[in-house]
Design an enzyme around this catalytic site. Structure first.
Site, PDB file in Angstrom:
ATOM      1  N   SER A 142       0.838  -1.203   0.000  1.00  7.60           N
ATOM      2  CA  SER A 142       0.000   0.000   0.000  1.00  7.60           C
ATOM      3  C   SER A 142       0.871   1.251   0.000  1.00  7.60           C
ATOM      4  CB  SER A 142      -0.857  -0.012   1.271  1.00  7.60           C
ATOM      5  OG  SER A 142      -1.471   1.232   1.471  1.00  7.60           O
ATOM      6  N   TYR A 199      -1.597  -0.755  10.781  1.00  9.34           N
ATOM      7  CA  TYR A 199      -1.869  -1.383   9.477  1.00  9.34           C
ATOM      8  C   TYR A 199      -0.674  -1.182   8.539  1.00  9.34           C
ATOM      9  CZ  TYR A 199      -3.487  -1.680   4.659  1.00  9.34           C
ATOM     10  OH  TYR A 199      -3.576  -1.965   3.318  1.00  9.34           O
ATOM     11  N   LYS A 231       2.307  -3.848   6.704  1.00  9.58           N
ATOM     12  CA  LYS A 231       2.736  -3.922   5.298  1.00  9.58           C
ATOM     13  C   LYS A 231       4.263  -3.775   5.210  1.00  9.58           C
ATOM     14  CE  LYS A 231      -1.313  -4.432   3.400  1.00  9.58           C
ATOM     15  NZ  LYS A 231      -1.687  -5.721   2.800  1.00  9.58           N
TER      16      LYS A 231
HETATM   17  P1  NAD Z   1     -10.985  -6.843   1.162  1.00  8.71           P
HETATM   18  O1  NAD Z   1     -11.201  -6.813   2.631  1.00  8.71           O
HETATM   19  O2  NAD Z   1     -12.138  -6.589   0.267  1.00  8.71           O
HETATM   20  O3  NAD Z   1     -10.333  -8.236   0.731  1.00  8.71           O
HETATM   21  C1  NAD Z   1      -9.473  -8.959   1.590  1.00  8.71           C
HETATM   22  C2  NAD Z   1      -9.958 -10.393   1.606  1.00  8.71           C
HETATM   23  O4  NAD Z   1      -9.101 -11.150   2.464  1.00  8.71           O
HETATM   24  C3  NAD Z   1     -11.385 -10.537   2.134  1.00  8.71           C
HETATM   25  O5  NAD Z   1     -12.133 -11.331   1.224  1.00  8.71           O
HETATM   26  C4  NAD Z   1     -11.202 -11.248   3.474  1.00  8.71           C
HETATM   27  O6  NAD Z   1     -12.313 -12.083   3.765  1.00  8.71           O
HETATM   28  C5  NAD Z   1      -9.915 -12.005   3.242  1.00  8.71           C
HETATM   29  N1  NAD Z   1      -9.140 -12.317   4.459  1.00  8.71           N
HETATM   30  C6  NAD Z   1      -8.787 -11.459   5.448  1.00  8.71           C
HETATM   31  N2  NAD Z   1      -8.062 -12.104   6.372  1.00  8.71           N
HETATM   32  C7  NAD Z   1      -7.940 -13.390   5.942  1.00  8.71           C
HETATM   33  C8  NAD Z   1      -7.315 -14.533   6.456  1.00  8.71           C
HETATM   34  N3  NAD Z   1      -6.661 -14.496   7.627  1.00  8.71           N
HETATM   35  N4  NAD Z   1      -7.379 -15.684   5.762  1.00  8.71           N
HETATM   36  C9  NAD Z   1      -8.040 -15.735   4.582  1.00  8.71           C
HETATM   37  N5  NAD Z   1      -8.680 -14.689   4.053  1.00  8.71           N
HETATM   38  C10 NAD Z   1      -8.619 -13.523   4.728  1.00  8.71           C
HETATM   39  O7  NAD Z   1      -9.787  -5.815   0.843  1.00  8.71           O
HETATM   40  P2  NAD Z   1      -9.241  -5.295  -0.542  1.00  8.71           P
HETATM   41  O8  NAD Z   1      -9.576  -3.859  -0.633  1.00  8.71           O
HETATM   42  O9  NAD Z   1      -9.624  -6.211  -1.615  1.00  8.71           O
HETATM   43  O10 NAD Z   1      -7.678  -5.385  -0.243  1.00  8.71           O
HETATM   44  C11 NAD Z   1      -6.905  -6.480  -0.664  1.00  8.71           C
HETATM   45  C12 NAD Z   1      -5.484  -6.255  -0.203  1.00  8.71           C
HETATM   46  O11 NAD Z   1      -5.012  -5.023  -0.739  1.00  8.71           O
HETATM   47  C13 NAD Z   1      -5.310  -6.148   1.305  1.00  8.71           C
HETATM   48  O12 NAD Z   1      -4.113  -6.811   1.670  1.00  8.71           O
HETATM   49  C14 NAD Z   1      -5.188  -4.669   1.559  1.00  8.71           C
HETATM   50  O13 NAD Z   1      -4.428  -4.384   2.712  1.00  8.71           O
HETATM   51  C15 NAD Z   1      -4.478  -4.202   0.288  1.00  8.71           C
HETATM   52  N6  NAD Z   1      -4.724  -2.799  -0.048  1.00  8.71           N
HETATM   53  C16 NAD Z   1      -6.020  -2.343  -0.167  1.00  8.71           C
HETATM   54  C17 NAD Z   1      -6.256  -1.010  -0.458  1.00  8.71           C
HETATM   55  C18 NAD Z   1      -7.656  -0.464  -0.557  1.00  8.71           C
HETATM   56  O14 NAD Z   1      -7.842   0.754  -0.385  1.00  8.71           O
HETATM   57  N7  NAD Z   1      -8.672  -1.272  -0.827  1.00  8.71           N
HETATM   58  C19 NAD Z   1      -5.173  -0.132  -0.670  1.00  8.71           C
HETATM   59  C20 NAD Z   1      -3.868  -0.639  -0.564  1.00  8.71           C
HETATM   60  C21 NAD Z   1      -3.665  -1.979  -0.245  1.00  8.71           C
HETATM   61  C1  WQD Z   2      -9.365   9.897   0.807  1.00  6.97           C
HETATM   62  C2  WQD Z   2      -9.575  11.389   1.038  1.00  6.97           C
HETATM   63  C3  WQD Z   2      -9.860  11.965   3.360  1.00  6.97           C
HETATM   64  C4  WQD Z   2     -13.638   9.832   3.890  1.00  6.97           C
HETATM   65  C5  WQD Z   2      -6.768   4.874   2.861  1.00  6.97           C
HETATM   66  C6  WQD Z   2      -5.723   4.174   3.675  1.00  6.97           C
HETATM   67  C7  WQD Z   2      -4.623   3.659   2.778  1.00  6.97           C
HETATM   68  C8  WQD Z   2      -5.187   2.801   1.636  1.00  6.97           C
HETATM   69  C9  WQD Z   2      -6.294   3.513   0.915  1.00  6.97           C
HETATM   70  C10 WQD Z   2      -5.123   0.512   2.321  1.00  6.97           C
HETATM   71  C11 WQD Z   2      -8.799  11.945   2.238  1.00  6.97           C
HETATM   72  C12 WQD Z   2     -11.122  12.257   2.577  1.00  6.97           C
HETATM   73  C13 WQD Z   2     -12.486  10.373   3.347  1.00  6.97           C
HETATM   74  C14 WQD Z   2     -14.695  10.703   4.273  1.00  6.97           C
HETATM   75  C15 WQD Z   2     -13.367  12.575   3.539  1.00  6.97           C
HETATM   76  N1  WQD Z   2      -5.763   1.584   2.137  1.00  6.97           N
HETATM   77  N2  WQD Z   2     -12.355  11.711   3.186  1.00  6.97           N
HETATM   78  N3  WQD Z   2     -14.515  12.052   4.066  1.00  6.97           N
HETATM   79  O1  WQD Z   2      -6.973   7.871   3.701  1.00  6.97           O
HETATM   80  O2  WQD Z   2      -6.100   8.298   1.346  1.00  6.97           O
HETATM   81  O3  WQD Z   2      -6.181   6.004   2.224  1.00  6.97           O
HETATM   82  O4  WQD Z   2      -7.275   3.973   1.848  1.00  6.97           O
HETATM   83  O5  WQD Z   2      -3.958   0.294   2.159  1.00  6.97           O
HETATM   84  O6  WQD Z   2      -3.775   2.936   3.577  1.00  6.97           O
HETATM   85  O7  WQD Z   2      -5.192   5.093   4.617  1.00  6.97           O
HETATM   86  O8  WQD Z   2      -8.287   7.110   1.657  1.00  6.97           O
HETATM   87  O9  WQD Z   2     -10.628   7.123   0.971  1.00  6.97           O
HETATM   88  O10 WQD Z   2     -10.092   7.201   3.441  1.00  6.97           O
HETATM   89  O11 WQD Z   2      -9.626   9.189   2.018  1.00  6.97           O
HETATM   90  O12 WQD Z   2     -13.262  13.798   3.373  1.00  6.97           O
HETATM   91  O13 WQD Z   2     -15.740  10.280   4.771  1.00  6.97           O
HETATM   92  O14 WQD Z   2     -10.969  11.608   1.347  1.00  6.97           O
HETATM   93  O15 WQD Z   2      -9.625  12.952   4.321  1.00  6.97           O
HETATM   94  O16 WQD Z   2      -8.418  13.245   1.919  1.00  6.97           O
HETATM   95  P1  WQD Z   2      -6.838   7.425   2.309  1.00  6.97           P
HETATM   96  P2  WQD Z   2      -9.731   7.583   2.041  1.00  6.97           P
END
Ligand code: NAD
Ligand code: WQD
Length: 346
Positions: free
Chosen positions: A131, A155, A159
């Site tokens: 991330s 979190y 990572k």
């Molecule tokens: P998500 O929660 O929709 O998907 C994660 C999946 O993993 C879910 O289906 C959950 O049931 C499964 N899971 C969690 N713990 C588990 C375990 N111990 N064993 C088996 N399955 C398990 O999330 P996502 O948005 O699809 O994210 C996928 C990956 O990408 C995550 O590792 C997350 O940290 C990373 N990521 C997400 C974002 C984002 O904003 N969505 C941004 C950066 C990184």
């Molecule tokens: C985006 C913008 C908020 C909600 C997060 C995690 C990051 C990654 C992606 C996993 C910011 C603003 C948000 C609301 C708002 N996830 N906001 N009102 O914080 O950039 O990233 O998700 O890895 O680790 O930190 O994303 O969508 O929460 O926010 O004004 O109700 O929207 O302040 O500027 P963020 P976000």
């Protein structure tokens, strides 16, 4: 040159990013196996993916901390490569239950690596979901992969720990091929509207919150601060369409298994678009895409938020031959289609 058809295991493959990646990999000719404990997803995802692609998917219920079941799954399905999505991802929650985050994310990854090493055919191709949160407060923009890392919450630290583990592993055994993908802000949905992001409870992230306001499920959006040093004072982020992100995973698997030049070792890539949009720009774009108004009010800054964040995409473009293609309109329209489908089943 791209590899032939591979057997690819997607841990967390029924979640938001995993399910979209499953579609893209299947349509590129790979065989996809989903491994998930459904703690944040729907066990029926296999049926939905079949409805989208016309092909059945193997869905295995299991936890990534169950090393024996993983090892058995890898062997029985002759898995060539693993994409490791499984994990917990809510920043705020990670400060409340950090041990659950370390157990799921760090221990879960160690368990997966042990299972891969113990499997008789020893698959050593791995793509890991990292991330942009690992960069912490940006020291310069756009953020390239050499930017210092400094996670500011548990979190993000999970990572970073995992990235370090993968780096150590690739140094100890040069036959591993690992891609560490640092996603920026994934949004949007599959064009069918059948899969997308459907968080439990109140959404933490901007786009699902906006979508739920537009559909009338939530009353108004809290805009967290309008006094940042950005053009309109609201936070700027690099939003990337989840279908582009899914295609980035296909590119990463192809890169690691390239038939001409296999890429061993650990490779880290940003997956973003390279441009940022403010919260207000997102609200306006969503209103235009949905034809609905999104009432909002300005709230205090959210703790831990940064002003601006967007990626340098040069490395992914050069090495993976991948770049994001879909625009903000597509991100909002697809998200809106999914939101309507989720609410009405239409
Ligand atoms: P998500 O929660 O929709 O998907 C994660 C999946 O993993 C879910 O289906 C959950 O049931 C499964 N899971 C969690 N713990 C588990 C375990 N111990 N064993 C088996 N399955 C398990 O999330 P996502 O948005 O699809 O994210 C996928 C990956 O990408 C995550 O590792 C997350 O940290 C990373 N990521 C997400 C974002 C984002 O904003 N969505 C941004 C950066 C990184
Ligand atoms: C985006 C913008 C908020 C909600 C997060 C995690 C990051 C990654 C992606 C996993 C910011 C603003 C948000 C609301 C708002 N996830 N906001 N009102 O914080 O950039 O990233 O998700 O890895 O680790 O930190 O994303 O969508 O929460 O926010 O004004 O109700 O929207 O302040 O500027 P963020 P976000």
């Amino acid at each position: 040159m791209s590899p032939a058809s591979l057997n690819i295991l997607l841990t967390g493959g029924s979640g938001y990013i995993g399910s979209h990646t499953a579609v893209v990999l299947q349509q590129a000719g790979h065989r996809v196996f989903i491994y998930d404990n459904f703690c944040n997803s729907d066990p029926a995802v296999g049926h939905t993916l079949q409805a989208i692609t016309g092909h059945p998917f193997t869905v295995i219920e299991g936890d990534v901390r169950d090393t024996a079941l993983l090892q058995q799954t890898l062997g029985e399905n002759a898995i060539d490569a693993v994409i490791h999505f499984a994990g917990l991802k809510a920043v705020g929650e990670s400060a409340i239950i950090p041990i659950d985050y370390y157990a799921n994310n760090v221990q879960g990854t160690i368990s997966l690596l042990q299972a891969m090493q113990a499997a008789s055919h020893q698959p050593k191709t791995l793509v890991f979901s990292s991330s942009a949160t690992v960069y912490g407060d940006p020291q310069y923009l756009p953020i390239d992969e050499s930017h210092p890392t400094a996670a500011t919450n548990p979190y993000g630290r999970t990572k970073l720990h995992i990235e370090e583990i993968l780096t150590d592993l690739s140094k100890a055994d040069a036959s591993w091929r690992i891609a560490c993908l640092r996603y920026f802000n994934p949004v949007g949905a599959h064009p069918s509207g059948l899969i997308g992001e459907n968080p439990n409870g109140l959404p933490n992230n901007l786009m699902p919150f906006v979508a739920q306001v537009a559909v009338g499920k939530l009353k108004e959006l809290n805009v967290f601060g309008n006094d940042y040093e950005t053009p309109d004072g609201t936070g700027v982020r690099d939003y990337i369409h989840v279908m582009d992100l899914a295609e980035g995973h296909l590119a990463a698997v192809s890169y690691l298994n390239d038939a001409v030049q296999a890429h061993q070792g650990m490779h880290t890539f940003n997956l973003g678009t390279g441009r940022g949009y403010s919260v207000m720009e997102m609200v306006q774009a969503f209103e235009a895409a949905s034809g609905k108004s999104v009432p909002f009010h300005i709230a205090p800054r959210r703790a831990g938020d940064i002003a601006s964040c967007y990626a340098s995409t040069a490395l992914a473009t050069r090495e993976l031959g991948w770049s994001a293609k879909r625009d903000l309109k597509d991100m909002c329209e697809s998200s809106w289609r999914f939101q309507q489908h989720t609410n009405t089943g239409a």
